[in-house]
Design an enzyme around this catalytic site. Structure first.
Site, PDB file in Angstrom:
ATOM      1  N   CYS A  27       0.648  -0.865   0.049  1.00 42.28           N
ATOM      2  CA  CYS A  27      -0.320  -0.253   0.095  1.00 42.28           C
ATOM      3  C   CYS A  27       1.108   1.170  -0.138  1.00 42.28           C
ATOM      4  O   CYS A  27       0.522   2.271  -0.587  1.00 42.28           O
ATOM      5  CB  CYS A  27      -1.125  -0.169   1.208  1.00 42.28           C
ATOM      6  SG  CYS A  27       0.177  -0.472   3.031  1.00 42.28           S
ATOM      7  N   HIS A  83      -1.674   0.582   7.232  1.00 41.30           N
ATOM      8  CA  HIS A  83      -2.337   0.816   6.166  1.00 41.30           C
ATOM      9  C   HIS A  83      -1.987   2.792   5.291  1.00 41.30           C
ATOM     10  O   HIS A  83      -1.246   2.575   6.097  1.00 41.30           O
ATOM     11  CB  HIS A  83      -3.874   0.701   6.041  1.00 41.30           C
ATOM     12  CG  HIS A  83      -4.120   0.477   5.097  1.00 41.30           C
ATOM     13  ND1 HIS A  83      -4.437  -0.145   3.869  1.00 41.30           N
ATOM     14  CD2 HIS A  83      -5.478   1.243   4.262  1.00 41.30           C
ATOM     15  CE1 HIS A  83      -4.797   0.195   2.924  1.00 41.30           C
ATOM     16  NE2 HIS A  83      -5.567   1.448   2.993  1.00 41.30           N
ATOM     17  N   ASP A 101      -8.056   5.547  -1.150  1.00 38.78           N
ATOM     18  CA  ASP A 101      -8.249   4.398  -0.567  1.00 38.78           C
ATOM     19  C   ASP A 101      -7.913   3.301  -1.930  1.00 38.78           C
ATOM     20  O   ASP A 101      -9.389   2.584  -1.839  1.00 38.78           O
ATOM     21  CB  ASP A 101      -8.436   3.977   0.972  1.00 38.78           C
ATOM     22  CG  ASP A 101      -8.398   2.345   1.197  1.00 38.78           C
ATOM     23  OD1 ASP A 101      -7.817   1.796   0.971  1.00 38.78           O
ATOM     24  OD2 ASP A 101      -9.293   2.349   1.866  1.00 38.78           O
TER      25      ASP A 101
END
Length: 224
Positions: A27, A83, A101
């Site tokens: 990520c 994250h 996201d």
């Protein structure tokens, strides 16, 4: 928030999630290139000054987030070690700040308030070890200083825990090969009060500032 308002907010950018590069479990790199693409395509300020990389983690490296594509549950909850998302601050008072996201099943992008309500669920009662902290890093600094050689994705035998991206590793402007641990090491002890010096520090500190989930909306409403 009504579905029509969500559609309006999401339509403020014509770019779908599929337009951006996405490698599962990487990520931080996904957000790095998402920031660059928003800038290069004119969807953000040319210097990236309206963009922020936001690392989500805590002392225990156990952060529950809802509506994640990797989940096998109906509510989409995943317990990540960390994250990373992108937040775009909107200066127009009639526009919502946006969250990008690439691992979320929510509308892309989502209004910040909606994302906090549905994914972070700041009002949801949690044991203290699951409380989320947010390291907010200004994009111009992140794009200059972030580096990852992906060592965190290898097991003790040197095998990949998840297939890496095909492109070269990200090296910082100063030649640093790996500093991801500095960004994802987030402790509640480093949370800042939302004072003028905290808001100013996000523009000068390469590791940004750390806030709690209940400070997130206020931070973006106040930061320049």
């Amino acid at each position: 928030m009504s579905s029509s308002k969500l559609e309006l907010a999401a339509s403020e950018t014509p770019l779908a999630a599929s337009y951006f590069h996405h490698t599962p479990y990487y990520c931080e790199e996904n957000v790095y290139f998402l920031l660059r693409k928003l800038i290069d395509d004119g969807q953000a300020n040319s210097d990236g000054s309206d963009l922020f990389a936001v690392f989500i983690s805590n002392d225990k490296k156990q952060v529950p987030l809802w509506h994640q594509k990797a989940s096998r549950r109906a509510d989409g909850i995943v317990l990540w070690d960390y994250h990373v998302i992108c937040v775009q601050k909107r200066k127009d008072g009639n526009s919502s700040h946006l969250v990008f996201d690439l691992d979320s099943s929510l509308p892309f992008p989502s209004p910040l308030a909606y994302y906090i309500s549905e994914t972070v669920r700041a009002s949801f009662p949690l044991f203290s070890e699951f409380e989320r902290c947010f390291r907010i890093v200004h994009a111009p600094l992140f794009l200059r200083f972030f580096a990852s050689d992906r060592r965190h994705m290898k097991d003790d035998s040197g095998n990949w825990m998840a297939e890496p991206p095909s492109y070269n590793v990200i090296t910082a402007e100063d030649g640093t090969a790996h500093n991801l641990n500095d960004y994802m090491s987030i402790s509640s002890a480093t949370v800042k009060n939302l004072e003028a010096d905290t808001l100013a520090a996000v523009h000068t500190e390469k590791l940004g500032v750390v806030v709690r989930s209940d400070q997130l909306e206020e931070f973006f409403s106040q930061v320049s």
